[in-house]
Design a protein around this motif. Sequence first.
Motif, PDB file in Angstrom:
ATOM      1  N   LEU A   1       0.835  -1.296  -0.012  1.00  0.00           N
ATOM      2  CA  LEU A   1       0.024   0.159  -0.017  1.00  0.00           C
ATOM      3  C   LEU A   1       0.832   1.291  -0.081  1.00  0.00           C
ATOM      4  N   ARG A   2       0.428   2.267  -0.413  1.00  0.00           N
ATOM      5  CA  ARG A   2       0.731   3.463  -0.424  1.00  0.00           C
ATOM      6  C   ARG A   2      -0.001   4.528   0.495  1.00  0.00           C
ATOM      7  N   ILE A   3       0.731   4.922   1.558  1.00  0.00           N
ATOM      8  CA  ILE A   3       0.009   5.501   2.579  1.00  0.00           C
ATOM      9  C   ILE A   3       0.660   6.974   2.841  1.00  0.00           C
ATOM     10  N   VAL A   4      -0.196   7.980   2.971  1.00  0.00           N
ATOM     11  CA  VAL A   4       0.311   9.288   3.482  1.00  0.00           C
ATOM     12  C   VAL A   4      -0.065   9.658   4.748  1.00  0.00           C
ATOM     13  N   THR A   5       0.933  10.163   5.461  1.00  0.00           N
ATOM     14  CA  THR A   5       0.356  10.743   6.938  1.00  0.00           C
ATOM     15  C   THR A   5       0.344  12.203   6.713  1.00  0.00           C
ATOM     16  N   ASP A   6      -0.629  12.814   7.618  1.00  0.00           N
ATOM     17  CA  ASP A   6      -1.086  14.110   7.674  1.00  0.00           C
ATOM     18  C   ASP A   6      -0.445  15.051   6.426  1.00  0.00           C
ATOM     19  N   PRO A   7      -1.529  14.919   5.378  1.00  0.00           N
ATOM     20  CA  PRO A   7      -1.102  15.641   4.270  1.00  0.00           C
ATOM     21  C   PRO A   7      -1.069  17.034   4.405  1.00  0.00           C
TER      22      PRO A   7
ATOM     23  N   THR B   1      -0.659   7.034  -6.995  1.00  0.00           N
ATOM     24  CA  THR B   1      -1.525   6.581  -6.278  1.00  0.00           C
ATOM     25  C   THR B   1      -1.455   6.549  -4.877  1.00  0.00           C
ATOM     26  N   VAL B   2      -2.407   6.780  -4.128  1.00  0.00           N
ATOM     27  CA  VAL B   2      -2.578   6.770  -2.818  1.00  0.00           C
ATOM     28  C   VAL B   2      -3.672   5.931  -2.319  1.00  0.00           C
ATOM     29  N   ASP B   3      -3.378   4.848  -1.623  1.00  0.00           N
ATOM     30  CA  ASP B   3      -4.268   3.960  -0.981  1.00  0.00           C
ATOM     31  C   ASP B   3      -4.893   4.522   0.008  1.00  0.00           C
ATOM     32  N   LEU B   4      -4.207   5.090   1.115  1.00  0.00           N
ATOM     33  CA  LEU B   4      -4.869   5.505   2.357  1.00  0.00           C
ATOM     34  C   LEU B   4      -4.264   6.740   3.092  1.00  0.00           C
ATOM     35  N   VAL B   5      -4.858   7.570   3.856  1.00  0.00           N
ATOM     36  CA  VAL B   5      -4.245   8.518   4.451  1.00  0.00           C
ATOM     37  C   VAL B   5      -4.551   8.413   5.810  1.00  0.00           C
ATOM     38  N   LEU B   6      -3.440   8.531   6.673  1.00  0.00           N
ATOM     39  CA  LEU B   6      -3.633   8.653   8.208  1.00  0.00           C
ATOM     40  C   LEU B   6      -3.325   9.990   8.595  1.00  0.00           C
ATOM     41  N   LEU B   7      -4.518  10.616   9.241  1.00  0.00           N
ATOM     42  CA  LEU B   7      -4.700  12.047   9.603  1.00  0.00           C
ATOM     43  C   LEU B   7      -4.831  11.932  11.166  1.00  0.00           C
ATOM     44  N   SER B   8      -3.815  12.379  11.876  1.00  0.00           N
ATOM     45  CA  SER B   8      -3.840  12.315  13.190  1.00  0.00           C
ATOM     46  C   SER B   8      -5.042  13.227  13.852  1.00  0.00           C
ATOM     47  N   HIS B   9      -5.201  14.638  13.176  1.00  0.00           N
ATOM     48  CA  HIS B   9      -6.261  15.246  13.406  1.00  0.00           C
ATOM     49  C   HIS B   9      -6.422  16.324  12.645  1.00  0.00           C
TER      50      HIS B   9
ATOM     51  N   LEU C   1      -8.152   7.399   7.728  1.00  0.00           N
ATOM     52  CA  LEU C   1      -8.579   7.048   9.188  1.00  0.00           C
ATOM     53  C   LEU C   1      -8.230   8.327   9.919  1.00  0.00           C
ATOM     54  N   SER C   2      -8.945   8.578  10.995  1.00  0.00           N
ATOM     55  CA  SER C   2      -8.617   9.897  11.851  1.00  0.00           C
ATOM     56  C   SER C   2      -9.418   9.687  13.081  1.00  0.00           C
TER      57      SER C   2
ATOM     58  N   GLU D   1     -16.762  15.893  10.812  1.00  0.00           N
ATOM     59  CA  GLU D   1     -16.726  17.303  10.289  1.00  0.00           C
ATOM     60  C   GLU D   1     -16.044  17.471   9.080  1.00  0.00           C
ATOM     61  N   LEU D   2     -15.470  16.658   8.560  1.00  0.00           N
ATOM     62  CA  LEU D   2     -14.979  16.719   6.868  1.00  0.00           C
ATOM     63  C   LEU D   2     -16.085  16.119   6.020  1.00  0.00           C
ATOM     64  N   PHE D   3     -16.131  16.828   5.145  1.00  0.00           N
ATOM     65  CA  PHE D   3     -16.994  16.225   4.280  1.00  0.00           C
ATOM     66  C   PHE D   3     -16.375  16.188   2.828  1.00  0.00           C
ATOM     67  N   GLY D   4     -16.837  15.480   1.851  1.00  0.00           N
ATOM     68  CA  GLY D   4     -16.494  15.215   0.518  1.00  0.00           C
ATOM     69  C   GLY D   4     -15.225  14.201   0.453  1.00  0.00           C
ATOM     70  N   GLY D   5     -15.092  13.455   1.695  1.00  0.00           N
ATOM     71  CA  GLY D   5     -13.944  12.187   1.592  1.00  0.00           C
ATOM     72  C   GLY D   5     -14.493  11.245   2.191  1.00  0.00           C
ATOM     73  N   GLY D   6     -13.699  10.188   2.450  1.00  0.00           N
ATOM     74  CA  GLY D   6     -13.971   8.752   2.787  1.00  0.00           C
ATOM     75  C   GLY D   6     -13.398   8.794   4.076  1.00  0.00           C
ATOM     76  N   VAL D   7     -13.844   9.562   5.218  1.00  0.00           N
ATOM     77  CA  VAL D   7     -12.907   9.541   6.484  1.00  0.00           C
ATOM     78  C   VAL D   7     -13.717   8.593   7.544  1.00  0.00           C
ATOM     79  N   VAL D   8     -13.004   7.670   8.225  1.00  0.00           N
ATOM     80  CA  VAL D   8     -13.454   6.840   8.931  1.00  0.00           C
ATOM     81  C   VAL D   8     -12.961   7.215  10.510  1.00  0.00           C
ATOM     82  N   GLY D   9     -13.596   7.475  11.327  1.00  0.00           N
ATOM     83  CA  GLY D   9     -13.280   7.884  12.691  1.00  0.00           C
ATOM     84  C   GLY D   9     -12.965   6.693  13.604  1.00  0.00           C
ATOM     85  N   LEU D  10     -11.963   6.879  14.299  1.00  0.00           N
ATOM     86  CA  LEU D  10     -11.636   5.465  15.272  1.00  0.00           C
ATOM     87  C   LEU D  10     -11.232   6.090  16.648  1.00  0.00           C
TER      88      LEU D  10
END
Length: 249
Positions: free
Chosen positions: A21-27, A58-66, A88-89, A96-105
Amino acid sequence: MPKTAITFIGGPTALLEYAGLRIVTDPTFDAPQIYEDPEETTLVKTTGPAIAREDLGTVDLVLLSHHGHKDNLDWEGLELIAQGIPTLSTRQAADELFGGGVVGLDNWESYDFGPVTITAMPALHGPPGSEPMVGPVIGFMLESPGEPTIYVSGDNASLPLVQQIADRFAPVDIALLFAGAARVDEIDADLTLNSADAATAAKLLGARLVVGLHTEDWTHFSHTRSQLEVAFEHTGILANTPRGTRVEL
């Protein structure tokens, strides 16, 4: 399986290649600028990204700390998420974030993405009691069969929380530590790990390799990459990650 690799892009942002996978941290992909908002601390970005958003591939996943601070999610970062890339965030970010596929954990909650299990790690973006000002933050633990275990600290400043994480997961193969000792006038304390605490965190985690992030490109990062290197000088575990260069871990 391709090797685990990382490309440092700037600030807290990196492209992590892991388990295919290609994963981006806090973009954060904006050009240098001043972020002014009456309801937020003014932040100054001094250097643009080593790789532009449109050149990421290609970016498969974003890890967003906040999501509440521009040094973790800026305008170009929002554009990346808005493309619908799974993200994931925190629960608040998902609300609060719209227009994306954000999953809250929630803390310690796990999410399976392809061959990777991602577990939300507790984090505290400052001293105890600062949560109402800075909002919720999480880190991440990545696990996959046959792959190294990877911890992404996010904007955490708490060593007691690192100890809790170590109690469950140590030893950790690779730790991505946000280590610039971020500071703002409103809170007289580090909002992320300082260099010495990053070294302590690595020891607690039993990390065999550390990638330092969040030490460059913003004026409120009070500890530099050079200070981080001094803190790890005799350990031999701090990876050399030149800007924009793919480094196998």
